[in-house]
Scaffold this active site. Structure first.
Site, PDB file in Angstrom:
ATOM      1  CG  HIS A  17      -0.425   0.336   2.508  1.00  8.39           C
ATOM      2  ND1 HIS A  17      -1.189   0.659   3.608  1.00  8.39           N
ATOM      3  CD2 HIS A  17       0.868   0.404   2.943  1.00  8.39           C
ATOM      4  CE1 HIS A  17      -0.419   0.901   4.642  1.00  8.39           C
ATOM      5  NE2 HIS A  17       0.829   0.753   4.270  1.00  8.39           N
ATOM      6  CB  CYS A  36       2.849   4.351   5.593  1.00  7.25           C
ATOM      7  SG  CYS A  36       2.947   2.772   6.482  1.00  7.25           S
ATOM      8  CG  HIS A  44       2.199  -3.176   6.152  1.00  2.86           C
ATOM      9  ND1 HIS A  44       2.982  -2.845   7.245  1.00  2.86           N
ATOM     10  CD2 HIS A  44       1.958  -2.008   5.507  1.00  2.86           C
ATOM     11  CE1 HIS A  44       3.193  -1.535   7.253  1.00  2.86           C
ATOM     12  NE2 HIS A  44       2.582  -1.002   6.198  1.00  2.86           N
ATOM     13  CG  ASP A  82      -2.303 -13.395  -0.073  1.00  2.46           C
ATOM     14  OD1 ASP A  82      -1.506 -12.727   0.614  1.00  2.46           O
ATOM     15  OD2 ASP A  82      -2.068 -14.562  -0.455  1.00  2.46           O
ATOM     16  CG  HIS A  83       0.927 -12.466  -2.761  1.00  2.77           C
ATOM     17  ND1 HIS A  83       0.542 -13.132  -1.628  1.00  2.77           N
ATOM     18  CD2 HIS A  83       2.240 -12.733  -2.922  1.00  2.77           C
ATOM     19  CE1 HIS A  83       1.574 -13.787  -1.134  1.00  2.77           C
ATOM     20  NE2 HIS A  83       2.626 -13.550  -1.900  1.00  2.77           N
ATOM     21  CD  GLU A 127      -0.478  -0.873   8.521  1.00  3.84           C
ATOM     22  OE1 GLU A 127      -1.336  -0.724   7.645  1.00  3.84           O
ATOM     23  OE2 GLU A 127       0.055   0.059   9.138  1.00  3.84           O
TER      24      GLU A 127
HETATM   25 NI    NI Z   1       2.455   0.934   5.561  1.00  4.15          NI
END
Ligand code: NI
Length: 137
Positions: A17, A36, A44, A82-83, A127
């Protein structure tokens, strides 16, 4: 009548992300979101706990069939996120910043419609091992 019980299913997914508010300057984004905000994204390892609360079914002795629950989570969340690059691949985040808070809310909304109304649903999303959110609180 006996009290309610909660069962928990743990799952895991990896996703990339970038936290970025398009209404803010690059400087403000970087100052606020730090790492981030990395323009090239970062990943993550998300740990997810799905909590279902309700009354035990007298006939089966189960609250809910764990196999069915695990299939719903796989179809709605794991296969979906996922992925993936959350910003680019998951439609909900085309207009929503993929913070842990917002991801947990999206997960809840996707699962809620698939789980019978008689059950309460809560989502806990890690996270990192130290940072996690619970929705709804
Ligand atoms: Ni992050």
């Amino acid at each position: 009548m006996s009290k309610k019980i909660t069962i928990v299913r743990s799952e895991h997914f990896n996703a990339a992300h970038r936290l970025f508010n398009k209404n803010w300057s690059n400087e403000k984004n970087e100052a606020f979101y730090g790492k981030c905000n990395n323009p090239n994204y970062h990943g993550h390892n998300y740990d997810l706990e799905v909590m279902i609360t309700g009354y035990i079914n007298k006939e089966s002795g189960f609250l809910i069939d764990m196999k069915l629950l695990s299939n719903v989570i796989k179809d709605e969340i794991i296969d979906y996120m996922d992925h993936k690059n959350l910003n680019l691949d998951v439609p909900e985040f085309s207009s929503l910043i993929p913070t842990a808070e917002n991801i947990a809310q999206v997960i809840y909304n996707r699962l809620r419609s698939k789980i019978q109304d008689e059950f309460e649903l809560k989502v806990k999303l890690y996270e990192t091992s130290r940072n996690f959110v619970i929705y709804p609180s």
